[in-house]
Design an enzyme around this catalytic site. Structure first.
Site, PDB file in Angstrom:
ATOM      1  N   LYS A 218      -3.037 -20.797 -18.052  1.00 60.55           N
ATOM      2  CA  LYS A 218      -2.933 -21.805 -16.978  1.00 60.55           C
ATOM      3  C   LYS A 218      -4.260 -21.937 -16.243  1.00 60.55           C
ATOM      4  O   LYS A 218      -5.105 -21.018 -16.269  1.00 60.55           O
ATOM      5  CB  LYS A 218      -1.820 -21.462 -15.994  1.00 60.55           C
ATOM      6  CG  LYS A 218      -1.984 -20.119 -15.252  1.00 60.55           C
ATOM      7  CD  LYS A 218      -2.781 -20.169 -13.969  1.00 60.55           C
ATOM      8  CE  LYS A 218      -3.109 -18.796 -13.413  1.00 60.55           C
ATOM      9  NZ  LYS A 218      -4.170 -18.688 -12.493  1.00 60.55           N
TER      10      LYS A 218
ATOM     11  N   ASP B  14       2.870 -15.165 -10.938  1.00 64.13           N
ATOM     12  CA  ASP B  14       2.655 -16.366 -11.762  1.00 64.13           C
ATOM     13  C   ASP B  14       3.684 -16.500 -12.881  1.00 64.13           C
ATOM     14  O   ASP B  14       3.725 -17.522 -13.569  1.00 64.13           O
ATOM     15  CB  ASP B  14       1.273 -16.290 -12.449  1.00 64.13           C
ATOM     16  CG  ASP B  14       0.134 -16.595 -11.500  1.00 64.13           C
ATOM     17  OD1 ASP B  14       0.405 -17.065 -10.374  1.00 64.13           O
ATOM     18  OD2 ASP B  14      -1.023 -16.374 -11.892  1.00 64.13           O
TER      19      ASP B  14
HETATM   20  O1  C5P Z   1       2.032 -10.697  -8.395  1.00 65.92           O
HETATM   21  P1  C5P Z   1       0.914 -10.054  -9.139  1.00 65.92           P
HETATM   22  O2  C5P Z   1       1.248  -8.650  -9.569  1.00 65.92           O
HETATM   23  O3  C5P Z   1       0.398 -10.893 -10.271  1.00 65.92           O
HETATM   24  O4  C5P Z   1      -0.281  -9.931  -8.104  1.00 65.92           O
HETATM   25  C1  C5P Z   1      -1.390  -9.085  -8.313  1.00 65.92           C
HETATM   26  C2  C5P Z   1      -1.999  -8.730  -6.965  1.00 65.92           C
HETATM   27  O5  C5P Z   1      -2.605  -9.880  -6.376  1.00 65.92           O
HETATM   28  C3  C5P Z   1      -0.998  -8.244  -5.942  1.00 65.92           C
HETATM   29  O6  C5P Z   1      -0.856  -6.852  -5.987  1.00 65.92           O
HETATM   30  C4  C5P Z   1      -1.611  -8.658  -4.623  1.00 65.92           C
HETATM   31  O7  C5P Z   1      -2.583  -7.726  -4.215  1.00 65.92           O
HETATM   32  C5  C5P Z   1      -2.363  -9.931  -4.989  1.00 65.92           C
HETATM   33  N1  C5P Z   1      -1.615 -11.162  -4.644  1.00 65.92           N
HETATM   34  C6  C5P Z   1      -1.552 -11.584  -3.329  1.00 65.92           C
HETATM   35  N2  C5P Z   1      -0.860 -12.739  -3.018  1.00 65.92           N
HETATM   36  C7  C5P Z   1      -0.262 -13.461  -3.994  1.00 65.92           C
HETATM   37  C8  C5P Z   1      -0.335 -13.054  -5.355  1.00 65.92           C
HETATM   38  C9  C5P Z   1      -1.020 -11.894  -5.634  1.00 65.92           C
HETATM   39  O8  C5P Z   1      -2.094 -10.939  -2.421  1.00 65.92           O
HETATM   40  N3  C5P Z   1       0.378 -14.585  -3.660  1.00 65.92           N
END
Ligand code: C5P
Length: 295
Positions: free
Chosen positions: A12, A138
């Protein structure tokens, strides 16, 4: 039960990414446009006689076994199906890792959409997306893919109609600039800007109308401030990609990939010529994929 299925896991890009605020749970509230592109990993799912989840990957630098995000995705989906896990997952990697293209999330989403198919079970998109949200922000979008607006930490998605005609997408990955999404968010300094909401909707409207001139004026990615500071080459790539005046160049997600959007392949190839001599990897792709055929 089917023996083996192959599920594409599309990358994406984010033509607009607005970081609204930091939440008390450590995540950030976002508003962003998500667009699937044709560049994809292939996920080979094979029903196994042995219990357990086996994960292998064509790229040895990517963790296999329980450390890979697809392992967690498989565990969660087996729990939903109330079936004892017994599957082998092979990831044929084409999407660069740690590049802001959602490769790991795409693989997890393909596993969530694919395992019910392997077992010939029907699960609603809403239930699959709920499982996806436990695995990564995502992932829910990527289970269906196409074009969508994402809210919350990214897990709430409003899917949109596909573009009237695909755009050509150039992906430019600077070499030796791996980026951890967590690191980028940790270093993000929110800036107060009261006109963000209207700029966001102007950019989204421009994208939906395929108006690259307007998109160039309004599109933004708030995370650029962090990643660009660390890797100034990203700014140079953006400038080079926009030099012929034919397209729009932005960083994708938390970076470090820069994408360029163009109306034609000719315009895209012309823009690429300005990157000659720069230490980058290139992929030419497009927005023609619409919906994961497995959901
Ligand atoms: O959700 P995911 O594990 O992909 O996110 C990775 C990291 O990115 C999270 O641990 C967080 O620190 C950060 N993040 C965030 N806000 C979001 C998505 C991700 O702070 N909306």
């Amino acid at each position: 039960m089917k023996k083996t299925i192959i599920v594409p896991a599309y990358a994406k890009i984010n033509p607009v990414l607005w970081v609204k605020n930091k939440r008390s749970d450590g995540y950030h509230d976002l508003q962003m446009l998500m667009q699937s592109v044709s560049l994809a990993d292939n996920i080979v799912l094979s029903a196994s006689r042995e219990e357990g989840i086996g994960v292998t990957c064509s790229d040895e630098s990517i963790p296999s076994g329980p450390d890979n995000l697809v392992y967690k995705a498989a565990l969660e989906v087996f729990e939903l199906l109330k079936i004892t896990p017994a599957v082998k997952i092979h990831i044929e990697k084409h999407i660069p890792a740690a590049a802001g293209l959602g490769g790991g999330s795409a693989d997890a989403a393909a596993v969530i959409a694919g395992i019910p198919r392997l077992y010939e079970k029907t699960v609603s998109l809403a239930d699959l997306m709920e499982v996806g949200a436990k695995v990564g922000s995502d992932v829910p979008f990527m289970i269906r893919g196409g074009l969508g607006l994402a809210f919350g930490r990214g897990e709430q998605v409003q899917f949109l109609e596909k573009l009237s005609k695909p755009l050509i997408v150039v992906l430019v990955m600077p070499i030796d600039c791996p980026v951890s999404t967590k690191w980028v968010y940790q270093n993000y300094q929110p800036s107060q800007n009261s006109s963000k909401a209207s700029t966001f909707s102007l950019a989204v409207t421009a994208y939906i109308k395929r108006d690259l001139l307007a998109l160039r004026q309004f599109a933004f990615n708030d995370l650029e401030s962090v990643t660009l500071h660390r890797y100034p080459v990203i700014q140079r790539i953006k400038e080079m990609l926009e030099k012929n005046g034919k397209g729009v160049a932005m960083m994708s997600g938390s970076g470090s990939t820069v994408f360029g959007l163009f109306y034609t392949r000719k315009d895209a190839l012309d823009a690429i010529s300005y990157l000659e001599g720069m230490p980058v990897m290139l992929e030419l792709t497009d927005t023609s994929v619409y919906q994961n055929k497995f959901v």
